[in-house]
Motif scaffolding. Sequence first.
Motif, PDB file in Angstrom:
ATOM      1  N   UNK A  84      -5.334   3.575  -3.931  1.00 59.04           N
ATOM      2  CA  UNK A  84      -6.321   2.248  -4.269  1.00 59.04           C
ATOM      3  C   UNK A  84      -7.094   2.135  -3.119  1.00 59.04           C
ATOM      4  N   UNK A  85      -8.685   2.071  -3.320  1.00 58.23           N
ATOM      5  CA  UNK A  85      -9.692   1.812  -2.552  1.00 58.23           C
ATOM      6  C   UNK A  85      -9.882   0.543  -2.512  1.00 58.23           C
ATOM      7  N   UNK A  86      -9.878  -0.130  -1.488  1.00 58.50           N
ATOM      8  CA  UNK A  86      -9.943  -1.518  -1.517  1.00 58.50           C
ATOM      9  C   UNK A  86     -10.343  -2.152  -0.089  1.00 58.50           C
ATOM     10  N   UNK A  87     -11.784  -2.216  -0.164  1.00 57.62           N
ATOM     11  CA  UNK A  87     -12.500  -2.921   0.955  1.00 57.62           C
ATOM     12  C   UNK A  87     -11.911  -4.310   1.232  1.00 57.62           C
ATOM     13  N   UNK A  88     -11.888  -4.814   2.431  1.00 53.75           N
ATOM     14  CA  UNK A  88     -11.534  -6.096   2.586  1.00 53.75           C
ATOM     15  C   UNK A  88     -12.193  -6.785   3.786  1.00 53.75           C
ATOM     16  N   UNK A  89     -12.436  -7.978   3.844  1.00 61.22           N
ATOM     17  CA  UNK A  89     -13.262  -8.721   4.824  1.00 61.22           C
ATOM     18  C   UNK A  89     -12.268  -9.824   5.489  1.00 61.22           C
ATOM     19  N   UNK A  90     -12.408 -10.161   6.678  1.00 59.89           N
ATOM     20  CA  UNK A  90     -11.912 -11.036   7.200  1.00 59.89           C
ATOM     21  C   UNK A  90     -12.092 -12.392   7.134  1.00 59.89           C
ATOM     22  N   UNK A  91     -11.468 -13.366   6.623  1.00 57.76           N
ATOM     23  CA  UNK A  91     -12.012 -14.656   6.416  1.00 57.76           C
ATOM     24  C   UNK A  91     -11.665 -15.621   7.315  1.00 57.76           C
ATOM     25  N   UNK A  92     -10.902 -15.342   8.506  1.00 57.94           N
ATOM     26  CA  UNK A  92     -10.442 -16.508   9.324  1.00 57.94           C
ATOM     27  C   UNK A  92     -11.582 -16.608  10.372  1.00 57.94           C
ATOM     28  N   UNK A  93     -11.265 -17.533  10.976  1.00 61.61           N
ATOM     29  CA  UNK A  93     -12.123 -17.912  12.163  1.00 61.61           C
ATOM     30  C   UNK A  93     -12.060 -17.305  13.440  1.00 61.61           C
ATOM     31  N   UNK A  94     -11.034 -16.367  13.435  1.00 56.94           N
ATOM     32  CA  UNK A  94     -10.788 -15.689  14.567  1.00 56.94           C
ATOM     33  C   UNK A  94     -10.392 -14.228  14.377  1.00 56.94           C
ATOM     34  N   UNK A  95     -10.364 -13.311  15.329  1.00 54.23           N
ATOM     35  CA  UNK A  95     -10.170 -11.795  14.869  1.00 54.23           C
ATOM     36  C   UNK A  95      -8.748 -11.769  14.344  1.00 54.23           C
ATOM     37  N   UNK A  96      -8.775 -10.844  13.224  1.00 55.86           N
ATOM     38  CA  UNK A  96      -7.252 -10.687  12.858  1.00 55.86           C
ATOM     39  C   UNK A  96      -7.359  -9.224  12.394  1.00 55.86           C
ATOM     40  N   UNK A  97      -6.129  -8.564  12.010  1.00 53.75           N
ATOM     41  CA  UNK A  97      -5.739  -7.264  11.617  1.00 53.75           C
ATOM     42  C   UNK A  97      -6.015  -7.303  10.027  1.00 53.75           C
ATOM     43  N   UNK A  98      -6.066  -6.097   9.613  1.00 47.30           N
ATOM     44  CA  UNK A  98      -6.170  -5.987   8.150  1.00 47.30           C
ATOM     45  C   UNK A  98      -4.915  -6.298   7.440  1.00 47.30           C
ATOM     46  N   UNK A  99      -5.084  -6.904   6.304  1.00 44.89           N
ATOM     47  CA  UNK A  99      -3.918  -7.310   5.598  1.00 44.89           C
ATOM     48  C   UNK A  99      -3.335  -6.457   4.940  1.00 44.89           C
ATOM     49  N   UNK A 100      -1.912  -6.574   4.533  1.00 48.48           N
ATOM     50  CA  UNK A 100      -1.189  -5.793   3.868  1.00 48.48           C
ATOM     51  C   UNK A 100      -1.273  -6.236   2.276  1.00 48.48           C
ATOM     52  N   UNK A 101      -1.273  -5.177   1.601  1.00 45.87           N
ATOM     53  CA  UNK A 101      -1.183  -5.485  -0.178  1.00 45.87           C
ATOM     54  C   UNK A 101       0.178  -4.963  -0.643  1.00 45.87           C
ATOM     55  N   UNK A 102       0.756  -5.702  -1.494  1.00 45.61           N
ATOM     56  CA  UNK A 102       1.948  -5.170  -2.249  1.00 45.61           C
ATOM     57  C   UNK A 102       1.288  -4.881  -3.667  1.00 45.61           C
ATOM     58  N   UNK A 103       1.488  -3.692  -4.081  1.00 46.77           N
ATOM     59  CA  UNK A 103       0.830  -3.231  -5.219  1.00 46.77           C
ATOM     60  C   UNK A 103       2.028  -2.416  -5.987  1.00 46.77           C
ATOM     61  N   UNK A 104       2.096  -3.068  -7.598  1.00 46.16           N
ATOM     62  CA  UNK A 104       3.055  -2.236  -8.278  1.00 46.16           C
ATOM     63  C   UNK A 104       2.259  -1.878  -9.526  1.00 46.16           C
ATOM     64  N   UNK A 105       2.663  -0.433  -9.939  1.00 50.01           N
ATOM     65  CA  UNK A 105       1.627  -0.124 -11.294  1.00 50.01           C
ATOM     66  C   UNK A 105       3.011   0.057 -12.145  1.00 50.01           C
ATOM     67  N   UNK A 106       2.557  -0.125 -13.595  1.00 50.69           N
ATOM     68  CA  UNK A 106       3.158  -0.057 -14.757  1.00 50.69           C
ATOM     69  C   UNK A 106       2.629   0.815 -15.717  1.00 50.69           C
ATOM     70  N   UNK A 107       3.437   1.722 -16.350  1.00 45.85           N
ATOM     71  CA  UNK A 107       2.906   2.991 -17.002  1.00 45.85           C
ATOM     72  C   UNK A 107       3.409   2.547 -18.431  1.00 45.85           C
ATOM     73  N   UNK A 108       2.622   3.113 -19.409  1.00 47.11           N
ATOM     74  CA  UNK A 108       3.089   2.745 -20.889  1.00 47.11           C
ATOM     75  C   UNK A 108       4.408   3.016 -21.296  1.00 47.11           C
TER      76      UNK A 108
END
Length: 187
Positions: A84-108
């Motif tokens: 998954x290609x997912x650019x992200x942008x920090x929305x906090x008012x201070x420096x922070x690390x990249x966020x983690x995402x939980x991704x689940x895929x479902x097939x037919x």
Amino acid sequence: MIRSAIFFLAILACSLPALARTSVPTRGAVKGDIIHINELFHVQSANFRITAIHWIPATDPKAATIAGVLHVDETSAPNGYLMFVAPQKNTRSHPDSAEWLKITAFYKDGTQVDDAEGVPVSTTYKQLLYNTNFYPGQGVMTYFFIANAPQPTVQNPLTKIIVSDPSLQNDPGYPKVYRMLGPIVSP
């Protein structure tokens, strides 16, 4: 006058079932906001866009690099990695690390696969980004992987992707879960 009233009531009677179908949420619609490819969504302290989904076969040379950076066992054919290609942008008012995402895929066919931890990876697939700080408003290109995923095919496509914070939390005012229906996997 009577004809006008009857005509108006006929139109109203025809439109009420249509309005009822579109305004009443289904059981699945209540579970989270629907997003699409390249649509902005918010998880914890970052804004994301999933711009593409790719499948990388286990026989591809990149597969060993991906397994090494994720610290997972190498996937064997015929399975591979959903990327998954997912650019992200920090929305906090201070420096922070990249966020983690939980991704689940479902097939037919009912197969369900998810990522082990949802760790953000750099563009070279060689660096985990959870310990690199980004300044407010600064963005970073991140990649997320689901290991040991079957290849999506015409007969067995992805039907749904569920995206959330691994702890199922989110900032106030944002949904805890996002759904992407019928996602397209790019070559």
